[in-house]
Design a protein around this motif. Structure first.
Motif, short mmCIF file in Angstrom:
data_model
loop_
_atom_site.label_atom_id
_atom_site.label_comp_id
_atom_site.label_asym_id
_atom_site.label_seq_id
_atom_site.Cartn_x
_atom_site.Cartn_y
_atom_site.Cartn_z
N ALA A 195 -31.44 -31.75 31.63
CA ALA A 195 -30.35 -32.16 30.03
C ALA A 195 -31.68 -33.15 29.21
CB ALA A 195 -29.68 -32.92 30.34
N ALA A 196 -32.90 -33.58 29.91
CA ALA A 196 -34.06 -33.67 29.42
C ALA A 196 -35.09 -32.83 28.54
CB ALA A 196 -34.62 -34.33 30.29
N LYS A 197 -34.82 -31.74 29.15
CA LYS A 197 -35.79 -29.37 28.60
C LYS A 197 -34.94 -28.99 27.85
CE LYS A 197 -39.43 -28.31 29.40
NZ LYS A 197 -40.73 -28.81 29.18
N VAL A 198 -33.88 -29.64 27.61
CA VAL A 198 -32.22 -29.33 26.59
C VAL A 198 -32.98 -29.74 25.64
CG1 VAL A 198 -30.12 -28.47 26.24
CG2 VAL A 198 -30.74 -27.60 28.21
N GLU A 203 -35.22 -29.23 20.08
CA GLU A 203 -35.01 -29.90 18.81
C GLU A 203 -35.97 -28.56 17.76
OE1 GLU A 203 -35.02 -32.32 16.76
OE2 GLU A 203 -32.86 -32.46 18.06
N ILE A 204 -36.83 -27.86 18.68
CA ILE A 204 -37.17 -26.59 18.15
C ILE A 204 -36.93 -25.25 18.27
CG2 ILE A 204 -39.42 -25.86 18.35
CD1 ILE A 204 -40.44 -28.38 20.05
N HIS A 205 -35.87 -25.00 18.92
CA HIS A 205 -35.54 -23.72 19.28
C HIS A 205 -34.22 -23.59 19.46
CE1 HIS A 205 -39.43 -22.00 19.63
NE2 HIS A 205 -39.83 -22.68 20.62
N ARG A 206 -33.26 -23.08 17.92
CA ARG A 206 -31.78 -22.43 18.24
C ARG A 206 -31.02 -21.05 18.06
NH1 ARG A 206 -29.15 -27.52 18.91
NH2 ARG A 206 -30.86 -29.49 18.43
N ASP A 338 -17.07 -19.65 7.18
CA ASP A 338 -17.44 -19.86 6.22
C ASP A 338 -18.20 -21.80 6.74
OD1 ASP A 338 -18.37 -19.45 3.99
OD2 ASP A 338 -16.43 -20.56 2.39
N ASN A 339 -17.51 -22.12 7.62
CA ASN A 339 -18.04 -23.34 8.77
C ASN A 339 -19.12 -22.44 9.66
OD1 ASN A 339 -16.73 -23.56 11.31
ND2 ASN A 339 -14.60 -23.60 10.04
N THR A 340 -18.96 -20.92 10.01
CA THR A 340 -19.44 -20.82 11.30
C THR A 340 -21.00 -20.32 10.07
OG1 THR A 340 -18.51 -18.37 11.05
CG2 THR A 340 -17.41 -20.08 12.71
N ARG A 341 -20.85 -19.99 9.31
CA ARG A 341 -22.02 -19.53 8.29
C ARG A 341 -23.07 -20.89 8.21
NH1 ARG A 341 -18.41 -16.77 4.79
NH2 ARG A 341 -18.94 -14.64 4.75
N ALA A 342 -22.45 -22.20 7.66
CA ALA A 342 -23.09 -23.15 7.75
C ALA A 342 -23.66 -23.37 9.11
CB ALA A 342 -22.33 -24.66 7.26
N GLN A 343 -22.72 -23.48 10.39
CA GLN A 343 -23.16 -23.97 12.50
C GLN A 343 -24.16 -22.64 12.29
OE1 GLN A 343 -20.64 -24.92 15.11
NE2 GLN A 343 -18.26 -23.46 12.77
N LEU A 344 -24.29 -21.55 11.90
CA LEU A 344 -25.58 -20.55 11.70
C LEU A 344 -26.59 -21.16 11.05
CD1 LEU A 344 -25.58 -17.97 13.55
CD2 LEU A 344 -26.04 -17.02 11.35
N GLU A 345 -26.86 -22.01 10.01
CA GLU A 345 -28.04 -22.12 9.65
C GLU A 345 -28.47 -23.31 10.13
OE1 GLU A 345 -29.25 -21.14 7.32
OE2 GLU A 345 -28.35 -19.60 7.24
N LEU A 346 -27.62 -24.28 10.19
CA LEU A 346 -28.15 -25.87 11.28
C LEU A 346 -28.63 -25.21 13.25
CD1 LEU A 346 -25.07 -28.11 10.13
CD2 LEU A 346 -27.08 -28.31 9.27
N SER A 347 -28.16 -24.24 13.09
CA SER A 347 -28.89 -24.54 14.61
C SER A 347 -30.55 -22.63 14.46
CB SER A 347 -28.24 -23.26 14.95
OG SER A 347 -26.60 -23.75 15.52
N ARG A 354 -33.80 -27.59 10.31
CA ARG A 354 -34.01 -28.66 11.20
C ARG A 354 -33.64 -30.31 10.41
NH1 ARG A 354 -39.07 -27.39 13.56
NH2 ARG A 354 -38.73 -28.80 15.05
N ALA A 355 -34.16 -30.07 9.32
CA ALA A 355 -34.12 -31.70 8.93
C ALA A 355 -32.20 -31.82 8.08
CB ALA A 355 -34.78 -31.56 7.46
N VAL A 356 -31.58 -30.90 7.82
CA VAL A 356 -30.35 -30.57 7.49
C VAL A 356 -29.87 -31.05 8.40
CG1 VAL A 356 -28.20 -30.08 6.34
CG2 VAL A 356 -30.55 -29.03 5.51
N ARG A 357 -30.18 -30.47 9.52
CA ARG A 357 -29.50 -31.24 10.63
C ARG A 357 -29.03 -32.44 11.28
NH1 ARG A 357 -27.08 -27.84 15.73
NH2 ARG A 357 -27.40 -29.00 17.41
#
Length: 480
Positions: A195-198, A203-206, A338-347, A354-357
């Motif tokens: 959990a800690a490592k994830v 925060e950096i890799h998605r 559209d919501n999966t596109r948004a989620q993809l961008e947030l990932s 990352r700032a928007v997330r």
């Protein structure tokens, strides 16, 4: 042309969750159904899928939910949107406000068995390779050369749908740009360490996560860039390689249940109907699996289409009714894309996403924002446009206590339902299609409601003439 075999009312191409659900819905109305599935056996790999709130409600409406729950694991209805770890708001207005994780082969088997029990015929190893249509029906050619006749054909045959291609329906959208590895496997590392490592790496890799799935098993998602051959199935070593590259450890992963690779292609069929050929499920729309909406979207297509197509076959449906399938469901699919596109961008790993997330993570602490996003993922916020009326019109009806039981128990037969608190309304001319439940104690904010077979409120009020107009709109002319 070779002689055709005995006619059917509807041929369904594909016996996945969408096709099996549609076959069962049609059989509730005595429609003669043949399902043609190209695979000789159901998929054997044990991939866990999630049934969201609205799909669980629909299964409850048909008396299937207890069977499904016996094979699944319930988890809280939160953390769906872009895997942002927020709990669901309280009181989502459903008796089934959870996610049901269940092996996909089990879902397919239970839904197929249900369809067969109701009288559908399923033929495996029988892919649709061609079809022709005329004013009276369709002639379908199977892979073995057999020609079959039906009044309608529905393509539930997946993203590479033969029915869609033969119908000449465009499938515009974005091709896959990036690929991701997804699987379920055991991990030897302590849960706290994982959990800690994830949290640190995420925060950096998605996309990157290991989510506990009980008994030391984790759902694992990592980027696929630079790993293996795109055409070859992924291996456990591919996952280990990516985990070590991103986290510095592979967490001792072992004993995979299933492994897969998916892209982020996003496409939507230009039309859901060409004459007597229709599309549902992945044949009509594809998108990345973020939010776990794909199977749910297809099953909900089938519940929307089934009773309408049955009405055309049985002869009672008004002419425009079948066209409401595309009018209602295509915008829903568009919103999911559209919501999966948004989620993809947030990932995405860039500093902007990352700032928007981080900002959205803060906003989701607001109950209204969190509730809105949960509603999008689970389809409980859906409202069809049925015209002017109270807020309840066009929305799903929650399961409430009614006389001698629960509301959803009254929908097992796939018929409409007039729930009447007034004592002076009736649906007598539609008794072969609509049930009438007089219950002055029902927990309603309106005097009476008319429910469609898919559980959406088609009318609300207390005027018999107005009710008759809406009965005719949705259920055709009354019996004479």
């Amino acid at each position: 042309m070779d002689s055709t075999t005995e006619p059917f009312d509807v041929i369904v191409a594909g016996c996945g969750p969408t096709g099996a659900t549609l076959a069962a819905e049609l059989r509730l109305h005595d429609v003669r159904v043949l399902v043609l599935e190209q695979d000789t056996e159901p998929a054997s790999f044990v991939r866990i899928v999630g049934l969201h709130i609205r799909s669980l409600e629909l299964m409850a409406m048909r008396g299937l939910l207890d069977r499904l729950r016996a094979h699944g694991r319930q988890r809280p209805a939160g953390g769906f949107f872009a895997a942002i770890p927020k709990p669901a708001p309280r009181d989502l207005g459903s008796a089934h406000a959870y996610l049901l994780g269940i092996p996909q082969p089990v879902v397919v088997r239970l839904l197929e068995d249900h369809a067969i029990h109701l009288g559908a015929e399923v033929r495996r190893g029988a892919a649709v390779v061609d079809f022709e249509q005329d004013d009276e029906g369709v002639t379908v050619e199977a892979a073995d050369g057999e020609r079959l006749r039906a009044r309608y054909l529905v393509g539930c045959d997946g993203a590479r749908s033969t029915v869609r291609k033969l119908s000449g329906v465009g499938f515009p959208g974005e091709p896959s740009r990036t690929e991701t590895l997804m699987g379920e496997m055991a991990a030897a590392a302590p849960p706290a360490e994982i959990a800690a490592k994830v949290a640190e790496v995420g925060e950096i890799h998605r996309p990157f996560w290991l989510r506990p799935f009980g008994e030391g098993v984790y759902s694992v998602v990592v980027p696929a860039a630079g790993v293996g051959d795109r055409a070859a199935p992924p291996t456990l070593d591919d996952f280990r390689q990516q985990l070590r590259a991103l986290a510095g450890t592979d967490f001792g992963v072992h004993s995979p249940r299933w492994l897969s690779r998916f892209g982020d292609a996003t496409r939507l069929a230009e039309r859901y109907r060409v004459g007597r050929a229709l599309l549902a499920g992945d044949a009509a729309h594809i998108h990345p699996p973020l939010g776990g909406q794909g199977l749910n979207l297809g099953v909900q297509d089938a519940f929307n289409l089934g009773w309408k197509l049955a009405g055309r076959v049985r002869g009672w449906a008004p002419d425009p009714l079948l066209d409401t399938y595309q009018a209602e469901r295509r915008p829903v699919a568009e919103a999911v894309l559209d919501n999966t596109r948004a989620q993809l961008e947030l990932s995405s790993p860039g500093p902007g996403p990352r700032a928007v997330r981080r900002l959205l993570t803060e906003l989701m602490d607001l109950d209204e924002v969190n509730r809105h996003l949960i509603g999008k993922i689970t389809a409980i916020d859906l409202r069809y446009d049925f015209g002017e009326g109270p807020d309840l019109l066009g929305r799903r009806m929650r399961d409430i206590d009614v006389r001698h039981g629960r509301l959803y128990d009254r929908l097992h037969r796939g018929r409409g339902l007039l729930l009447d608190r007034t004592g002076h309304l009736n649906a007598d001319g539609w008794a072969d299609r609509v049930d009438h439940l007089a219950d002055p104690t029902a927990d309603l904010d309106v005097p009476a409601i008319l429910l469609r077979p898919d559980g959406y409120v088609a009318w609300a009020g207390d005027d018999q003439r107005d009710l008759a107009d809406h009965l005719a709109r949705w259920f055709g002319s009354p019996l004479r």
